[in-house]
Design a protein around this motif. Structure first.
Motif, PDB file in Angstrom:
ATOM      1  N   THR A  95      60.959 -16.256  -8.752  1.00 63.13           N
ATOM      2  CA  THR A  95      60.918 -17.717  -8.684  1.00 63.13           C
ATOM      3  C   THR A  95      61.468 -18.211  -7.347  1.00 63.13           C
ATOM      4  N   MET A  96      62.520 -17.588  -6.882  1.00 62.94           N
ATOM      5  CA  MET A  96      63.087 -17.976  -5.591  1.00 62.94           C
ATOM      6  C   MET A  96      62.164 -17.568  -4.444  1.00 62.94           C
ATOM      7  N   LEU A  97      61.541 -16.401  -4.564  1.00 66.72           N
ATOM      8  CA  LEU A  97      60.631 -15.961  -3.510  1.00 66.72           C
ATOM      9  C   LEU A  97      59.397 -16.850  -3.413  1.00 66.72           C
ATOM     10  N   GLY A  98      59.021 -17.506  -4.512  1.00 71.19           N
ATOM     11  CA  GLY A  98      57.858 -18.377  -4.508  1.00 71.19           C
ATOM     12  C   GLY A  98      58.145 -19.775  -4.027  1.00 71.19           C
ATOM     13  N   ASP A  99      59.371 -20.064  -3.624  1.00 77.06           N
ATOM     14  CA  ASP A  99      59.751 -21.397  -3.154  1.00 77.06           C
ATOM     15  C   ASP A  99      60.355 -21.258  -1.761  1.00 77.06           C
ATOM     16  N   PRO A 100      59.988 -22.133  -0.817  1.00 74.56           N
ATOM     17  CA  PRO A 100      60.535 -21.986   0.552  1.00 74.56           C
ATOM     18  C   PRO A 100      62.047 -22.110   0.606  1.00 74.56           C
ATOM     19  N   VAL A 101      62.618 -23.015  -0.195  1.00 78.60           N
ATOM     20  CA  VAL A 101      64.076 -23.151  -0.210  1.00 78.60           C
ATOM     21  C   VAL A 101      64.713 -21.920  -0.838  1.00 78.60           C
ATOM     22  N   GLY A 102      64.093 -21.421  -1.915  1.00 81.97           N
ATOM     23  CA  GLY A 102      64.623 -20.222  -2.553  1.00 81.97           C
ATOM     24  C   GLY A 102      64.586 -19.021  -1.625  1.00 81.97           C
ATOM     25  N   ARG A 103      63.517 -18.896  -0.848  1.00 82.89           N
ATOM     26  CA  ARG A 103      63.437 -17.785   0.100  1.00 82.89           C
ATOM     27  C   ARG A 103      64.529 -17.892   1.162  1.00 82.89           C
ATOM     28  N   GLN A 104      64.813 -19.119   1.601  1.00 82.32           N
ATOM     29  CA  GLN A 104      65.857 -19.292   2.601  1.00 82.32           C
ATOM     30  C   GLN A 104      67.228 -18.926   2.024  1.00 82.32           C
ATOM     31  N   ILE A 105      67.448 -19.264   0.751  1.00 81.66           N
ATOM     32  CA  ILE A 105      68.715 -18.890   0.111  1.00 81.66           C
ATOM     33  C   ILE A 105      68.860 -17.380   0.058  1.00 81.66           C
ATOM     34  N   LEU A 106      67.777 -16.676  -0.271  1.00 84.34           N
ATOM     35  CA  LEU A 106      67.825 -15.214  -0.326  1.00 84.34           C
ATOM     36  C   LEU A 106      68.037 -14.607   1.062  1.00 84.34           C
ATOM     37  N   ARG A 107      67.521 -15.266   2.095  1.00 81.52           N
ATOM     38  CA  ARG A 107      67.742 -14.747   3.444  1.00 81.52           C
ATOM     39  C   ARG A 107      69.188 -14.971   3.889  1.00 81.52           C
ATOM     40  N   ASP A 108      69.705 -16.184   3.639  1.00 81.65           N
ATOM     41  CA  ASP A 108      71.052 -16.524   4.110  1.00 81.65           C
ATOM     42  C   ASP A 108      72.146 -15.949   3.214  1.00 81.65           C
ATOM     43  N   ARG A 109      71.880 -15.891   1.910  1.00 79.80           N
ATOM     44  CA  ARG A 109      72.845 -15.414   0.910  1.00 79.80           C
ATOM     45  C   ARG A 109      74.205 -16.112   1.051  1.00 79.80           C
ATOM     46  N   PRO A 110      74.230 -17.444   0.947  1.00 81.58           N
ATOM     47  CA  PRO A 110      75.522 -18.149   1.033  1.00 81.58           C
ATOM     48  C   PRO A 110      76.352 -17.888  -0.223  1.00 81.58           C
ATOM     49  N   ARG A 111      77.656 -18.020  -0.080  1.00 83.68           N
ATOM     50  CA  ARG A 111      78.585 -17.857  -1.194  1.00 83.68           C
ATOM     51  C   ARG A 111      79.410 -19.131  -1.348  1.00 83.68           C
ATOM     52  N   ILE A 112      79.707 -19.480  -2.590  1.00 79.24           N
ATOM     53  CA  ILE A 112      80.506 -20.660  -2.893  1.00 79.24           C
ATOM     54  C   ILE A 112      81.921 -20.191  -3.205  1.00 79.24           C
ATOM     55  N   THR A 113      82.839 -20.440  -2.292  1.00 83.07           N
ATOM     56  CA  THR A 113      84.238 -20.068  -2.464  1.00 83.07           C
ATOM     57  C   THR A 113      85.114 -21.237  -2.032  1.00 83.07           C
ATOM     58  N   SER A 114      86.386 -21.145  -2.346  1.00 85.34           N
ATOM     59  CA  SER A 114      87.309 -22.194  -1.918  1.00 85.34           C
ATOM     60  C   SER A 114      87.490 -22.191  -0.403  1.00 85.34           C
ATOM     61  N   GLU A 115      87.186 -21.078   0.246  1.00 87.40           N
ATOM     62  CA  GLU A 115      87.286 -21.016   1.696  1.00 87.40           C
ATOM     63  C   GLU A 115      86.085 -21.654   2.367  1.00 87.40           C
ATOM     64  N   SER A 116      84.882 -21.394   1.831  1.00 84.89           N
ATOM     65  CA  SER A 116      83.684 -21.992   2.412  1.00 84.89           C
ATOM     66  C   SER A 116      83.500 -23.441   1.977  1.00 84.89           C
ATOM     67  N   TRP A 117      84.067 -23.817   0.828  1.00 84.26           N
ATOM     68  CA  TRP A 117      84.003 -25.190   0.333  1.00 84.26           C
ATOM     69  C   TRP A 117      85.428 -25.702   0.110  1.00 84.26           C
ATOM     70  N   PRO A 118      86.183 -26.042   1.152  1.00 85.83           N
ATOM     71  CA  PRO A 118      87.566 -26.506   0.966  1.00 85.83           C
ATOM     72  C   PRO A 118      87.605 -27.804   0.142  1.00 85.83           C
ATOM     73  N   LEU A 119      88.574 -27.873  -0.753  1.00 86.46           N
ATOM     74  CA  LEU A 119      88.655 -29.028  -1.646  1.00 86.46           C
ATOM     75  C   LEU A 119      88.946 -30.306  -0.884  1.00 86.46           C
ATOM     76  N   ASP A 120      89.806 -30.254   0.123  1.00 90.00           N
ATOM     77  CA  ASP A 120      90.141 -31.473   0.854  1.00 90.00           C
ATOM     78  C   ASP A 120      88.931 -32.032   1.609  1.00 90.00           C
ATOM     79  N   GLU A 121      88.054 -31.159   2.097  1.00 90.66           N
ATOM     80  CA  GLU A 121      86.851 -31.636   2.772  1.00 90.66           C
ATOM     81  C   GLU A 121      85.873 -32.256   1.782  1.00 90.66           C
ATOM     82  N   LEU A 122      85.795 -31.706   0.589  1.00 87.30           N
ATOM     83  CA  LEU A 122      84.904 -32.272  -0.422  1.00 87.30           C
ATOM     84  C   LEU A 122      85.373 -33.661  -0.839  1.00 87.30           C
TER      85      LEU A 122
END
Length: 302
Positions: A95-122
């Motif tokens: 399903t991700m490979l069939g969508d341009p945004v999904g393919r980009q996510i698979l290429r970049d492989r971002p992770r959601i952590t407190s370091e990459s998403w600081p609470l004070d910035e949010l």
């Protein structure tokens, strides 16, 4: 000069015996031991634990029973999701490979952590944006993305990332849809939504927790939240294809509209107990005035 050694009859028989050659077309896998508990293949990524079918079946049953007894055991729920994913994880990856945004996510492989998403910035983002709504959710319920377990039991590397991505985005679904996590009926409602939208069997297995709901909660789930989950999940786009890192400054209502997400009724308001009407206090009866005796008329003077 050293005397020549005589060759024995046994050695002569061995020399006369024709050499046995293994045909070139013999498949090499015939000489490899089968995958078993004592003969595991090497891991395919960091933390990977290969499992036999028997082990997967035992872990599926054990984690399902444990998660039913204690729905707050996130580790058991995570294990259940991995060992029961099977080919569904591959379909979700497709399903991700069939969508341009999904393919980009698979290429970049971002992770959601407190370091990459600081609470004070949010929390510094404009109100009603996805980033602020998610940050407020984390602050209010003391949630951290770092508590999510790493995937270990998915054999394919790319499928393992897909399940990890789904797991890390779970709290974003809570925040954007407005489903509080402290109520079991809200968690089950979100699992029903995820099952219809993603097809992951773990989300369907979580629905057995309905048996633990109180009668009022069960009635609310079947009359309000289950119809919402079925209706909204069918109309919505695949939520696995949302690149959340690029939607943090997007208005949450605008994103819901773009994805076809319907916000469910407020669970906080539905669970509020109506205040009992208190009768107005009645005034204390005033004591009856004592009868007064008329004074004798005074003679008037001329």
């Amino acid at each position: 000069m050293r005397p020549a050694r005589l060759i024995s009859s046994r050695q002569l028989a061995q020399l006369a015996r024709p050499a046995v050659c293994v045909p070139a077309e013999t498949p090499l896998h015939q000489h490899i031991r089968a995958f078993s508990v004592l003969n595991r293949p090497p891991p395919k990524y960091e933390g990977h634990v290969p499992l036999t079918l028997l082990e997967k079946g035992a872990m599926t049953l054990g984690s399902a029973i444990g998660a039913f007894i204690d729905p707050r055991r996130a580790d058991l729920i995570a294990t259940l999701g991995e060992v029961s994913a099977g080919p569904v994880a591959q379909r979700l990856r497709d399903t991700m490979l069939g969508d341009p945004v999904g393919r980009q996510i698979l290429r970049d492989r971002p992770r959601i952590t407190s370091e990459s998403w600081p609470l004070d910035e949010l929390l510094a983002m404009p109100k009603n944006t996805v980033g602020y709504v998610y940050g407020r959710f984390r602050q209010r319920y003391h949630m951290s993305p770092d508590v999510r377990d790493e995937v270990r039991y998915i054999d394919d590397v790319e499928c393992a990332y897909v399940i990890q991505r789904y797991r890390e985005c779970h709290d974003l679904y809570h925040a954007v849809l407005g489903l509080p996590p402290q109520y079991v009926e809200g968690e089950i409602a979100l699992k029903a939504f995820e099952f219809v939208n993603t097809g992951l069997p773990m989300a369907a297995l979580s629905l057995v927790a309905v048996a633990r709901l109180k009668p009022a909660e069960r009635q609310r789930f079947f009359s309000i939240f289950l119809p919402w989950a079925l209706r909204s999940a069918r109309r919505a786009k695949p939520i696995i294809n949302v690149y959340w890192e690029k939607e943090l400054m997007t208005d949450a209502a605008e994103l819901r509209e773009r994805l076809g997400l319907e916000k469910p009724p407020s669970l906080h308001k539905l669970r509020m107990k109506p205040k009992k009407a208190t009768a107005a206090p009645t005034a204390a009866p005033t004591p009856a005035a004592a009868p007064t005796t008329p004074l004798p008329e005074q003679p008037t003077t001329a």
